[in-house]
Design a protein around this motif. Structure first.
Motif, PDB file in Angstrom:
ATOM      1  N   GLU A  61     -11.273  20.919  80.251  1.00 43.02           N
ATOM      2  CA  GLU A  61     -11.479  19.661  79.239  1.00 43.02           C
ATOM      3  C   GLU A  61     -12.945  19.316  79.106  1.00 43.02           C
ATOM      4  OE1 GLU A  61      -7.783  16.627  79.731  1.00 43.02           O
ATOM      5  OE2 GLU A  61      -9.140  17.184  81.560  1.00 43.02           O
ATOM      6  N   ALA A  62     -13.172  19.057  77.717  1.00 45.78           N
ATOM      7  CA  ALA A  62     -14.653  19.090  77.391  1.00 45.78           C
ATOM      8  C   ALA A  62     -14.811  17.717  76.559  1.00 45.78           C
ATOM      9  CB  ALA A  62     -15.090  20.013  76.776  1.00 45.78           C
ATOM     10  N   ALA A 102      -9.473  21.738  74.849  1.00 48.08           N
ATOM     11  CA  ALA A 102      -8.783  20.238  75.378  1.00 48.08           C
ATOM     12  C   ALA A 102     -10.067  19.194  75.524  1.00 48.08           C
ATOM     13  CB  ALA A 102      -8.322  20.504  76.635  1.00 48.08           C
ATOM     14  N   CYS A 103      -9.624  18.140  75.755  1.00 47.54           N
ATOM     15  CA  CYS A 103     -10.864  17.070  75.739  1.00 47.54           C
ATOM     16  C   CYS A 103     -10.400  15.975  76.595  1.00 47.54           C
ATOM     17  CB  CYS A 103     -11.013  16.674  74.313  1.00 47.54           C
ATOM     18  SG  CYS A 103     -12.329  15.416  74.080  1.00 47.54           S
ATOM     19  N   LEU A 104     -11.445  15.455  77.260  1.00 50.80           N
ATOM     20  CA  LEU A 104     -11.148  14.464  78.259  1.00 50.80           C
ATOM     21  C   LEU A 104     -10.715  12.949  77.484  1.00 50.80           C
ATOM     22  CD1 LEU A 104     -14.302  14.924  80.783  1.00 50.80           C
ATOM     23  CD2 LEU A 104     -11.736  15.138  81.247  1.00 50.80           C
ATOM     24  N   SER A 105     -11.019  12.744  76.339  1.00 52.45           N
ATOM     25  CA  SER A 105     -10.712  12.002  75.439  1.00 52.45           C
ATOM     26  C   SER A 105      -9.478  11.835  74.713  1.00 52.45           C
ATOM     27  CB  SER A 105     -11.983  11.770  74.399  1.00 52.45           C
ATOM     28  OG  SER A 105     -13.103  11.067  75.217  1.00 52.45           O
ATOM     29  N   PRO A 124     -20.894   9.208  73.818  1.00 55.03           N
ATOM     30  CA  PRO A 124     -20.001   8.493  73.332  1.00 55.03           C
ATOM     31  C   PRO A 124     -18.413   8.264  74.040  1.00 55.03           C
ATOM     32  CG  PRO A 124     -21.081   9.692  71.664  1.00 55.03           C
ATOM     33  CD  PRO A 124     -21.485  10.416  72.948  1.00 55.03           C
ATOM     34  N   GLN A 125     -18.213   9.523  74.887  1.00 57.54           N
ATOM     35  CA  GLN A 125     -17.115   9.477  75.529  1.00 57.54           C
ATOM     36  C   GLN A 125     -17.133   8.571  76.753  1.00 57.54           C
ATOM     37  OE1 GLN A 125     -16.993  14.128  75.926  1.00 57.54           O
ATOM     38  NE2 GLN A 125     -14.580  13.546  76.201  1.00 57.54           N
ATOM     39  N   VAL A 126     -18.424   8.184  77.267  1.00 62.69           N
ATOM     40  CA  VAL A 126     -18.550   6.904  78.301  1.00 62.69           C
ATOM     41  C   VAL A 126     -19.023   5.695  77.306  1.00 62.69           C
ATOM     42  CG1 VAL A 126     -18.567   8.425  80.200  1.00 62.69           C
ATOM     43  CG2 VAL A 126     -20.389   8.184  78.908  1.00 62.69           C
ATOM     44  N   ASP A 128     -19.793  17.779  68.410  1.00 64.49           N
ATOM     45  CA  ASP A 128     -18.999  17.066  67.257  1.00 64.49           C
ATOM     46  C   ASP A 128     -18.666  15.718  67.866  1.00 64.49           C
ATOM     47  OD1 ASP A 128     -18.208  18.863  64.994  1.00 64.49           O
ATOM     48  OD2 ASP A 128     -16.385  19.211  65.983  1.00 64.49           O
ATOM     49  N   HIS A 129     -18.643  15.392  69.255  1.00 67.49           N
ATOM     50  CA  HIS A 129     -18.458  14.148  69.645  1.00 67.49           C
ATOM     51  C   HIS A 129     -19.770  13.043  69.246  1.00 67.49           C
ATOM     52  CE1 HIS A 129     -15.163  14.096  72.230  1.00 67.49           C
ATOM     53  NE2 HIS A 129     -15.592  15.188  72.688  1.00 67.49           N
ATOM     54  N   LEU A 130     -20.612  13.675  68.835  1.00 68.19           N
ATOM     55  CA  LEU A 130     -22.017  12.978  68.323  1.00 68.19           C
ATOM     56  C   LEU A 130     -22.009  12.743  67.110  1.00 68.19           C
ATOM     57  CD1 LEU A 130     -24.686  15.082  70.400  1.00 68.19           C
ATOM     58  CD2 LEU A 130     -23.415  13.201  71.355  1.00 68.19           C
ATOM     59  N   GLN A 187     -20.219  23.412  70.462  1.00 70.79           N
ATOM     60  CA  GLN A 187     -19.599  22.842  69.071  1.00 70.79           C
ATOM     61  C   GLN A 187     -18.854  21.588  69.252  1.00 70.79           C
ATOM     62  OE1 GLN A 187     -18.828  26.051  66.089  1.00 70.79           O
ATOM     63  NE2 GLN A 187     -18.744  27.330  67.876  1.00 70.79           N
ATOM     64  N   HIS A 188     -17.731  21.739  70.293  1.00 68.45           N
ATOM     65  CA  HIS A 188     -16.952  20.587  70.709  1.00 68.45           C
ATOM     66  C   HIS A 188     -17.736  19.444  71.020  1.00 68.45           C
ATOM     67  CE1 HIS A 188     -13.236  18.948  72.745  1.00 68.45           C
ATOM     68  NE2 HIS A 188     -13.888  18.338  73.225  1.00 68.45           N
ATOM     69  N   GLU A 189     -18.768  19.701  71.966  1.00 65.31           N
ATOM     70  CA  GLU A 189     -19.424  18.590  72.350  1.00 65.31           C
ATOM     71  C   GLU A 189     -20.368  17.804  71.387  1.00 65.31           C
ATOM     72  OE1 GLU A 189     -18.742  17.292  75.163  1.00 65.31           O
ATOM     73  OE2 GLU A 189     -17.568  18.840  75.812  1.00 65.31           O
TER      74      GLU A 189
END
Ligand code: NI
Length: 207
Positions: free
Chosen positions: A206-207, A113-116, A51-53, A159-161, A155-157
């Motif tokens: 960043e993730a 941190a997060c690239l988004s 989803p980040q892309v 969560d993006h889903l 867990q961070h990644e």
């Protein structure tokens, strides 16, 4: 191959539940993963979710640099092959339809941190230990245990889903700020884990 544009917090694609992938072995999925890896490498992060892309599918790529890993996360159980390194690092892992099962009730508060969410960092509570499973590009199901930074990153990644960005998990917004400022503010950096000398020295990955 292409470097993809990274969506930032507020864009609708980051705030929806991503669709499961029906056929992990399809050429379309392989092409998405290839572009995600190139984009992650270009951005200098450690993890990226589709989803980040701007692709609302349940696909994640990530790796754990040895220096950031929990020292006791590295020995694994011998079933995963040689993707676990002695320093706790994890090789680049491609996960299709990942699922997380928390292990125990223990939670850790630490910086992310997060690239988004560019230029920012914040302290987030996560399960200290998890099991997680996913499908490979061959459709094979894999499973691992993780703790510490490895567990946090997964867990961070994932969560993006589910349309969740780390600031949405934060309980104390005084532990949220521009990374450049937070990294200069040693007393703030040390606050989540004052008993553990675990604060990042320079910049948060960043993730
Ligand atoms: Ni992220």
């Amino acid at each position: 191959m292409a470097i993809l544009k990274i969506a930032r917090m507020g864009h609708s694609v980051l705030h929806q539940v991503a669709e499961p992938v029906d056929d992990p072995a399809s050429p379309e999925v392989t092409a998405i993963v290839r572009d995600m890896i190139e984009t992650l490498d270009d951005a200098g992060g450690i993890g990226l979710a589709a989803p980040q892309v701007h692709i609302p599918k349940r696909i994640v790529v990530f790796f754990i640099p040895g220096a950031r890993a929990n020292p006791d996360a590295g020995d694994g159980d011998g079933e995963e092959g040689d993707d676990h390194h002695d320093d706790g690092g994890i090789d680049l892992t491609i996960m299709i339809n990942p699922e997380i099962i928390p292990v125990g009730d223990e939670m850790d508060l630490d910086w992310e941190a997060c690239l988004s969410v560019p230029d920012m960092m914040g302290a987030v509570s996560r399960h200290s230990a998890i099991r997680y499973r996913w499908q490979t590009l061959d459709g094979e199901t894999m499973e691992r245990e993780a703790s510490g930074f490895h567990a946090r990153a997964v867990q961070h990644e994932c969560d993006h889903l589910d349309g969740i960005l780390y600031p949405m998990r934060m309980e104390d917004l005084s532990l949220f700020g521009f990374a450049e400022e937070v990294n200069r503010n040693k007393s703030l950096l040390a606050r989540p884990n004052p008993e553990v000398d675990d604060a990042p020295d320079e910049e948060e990955e960043e993730a």
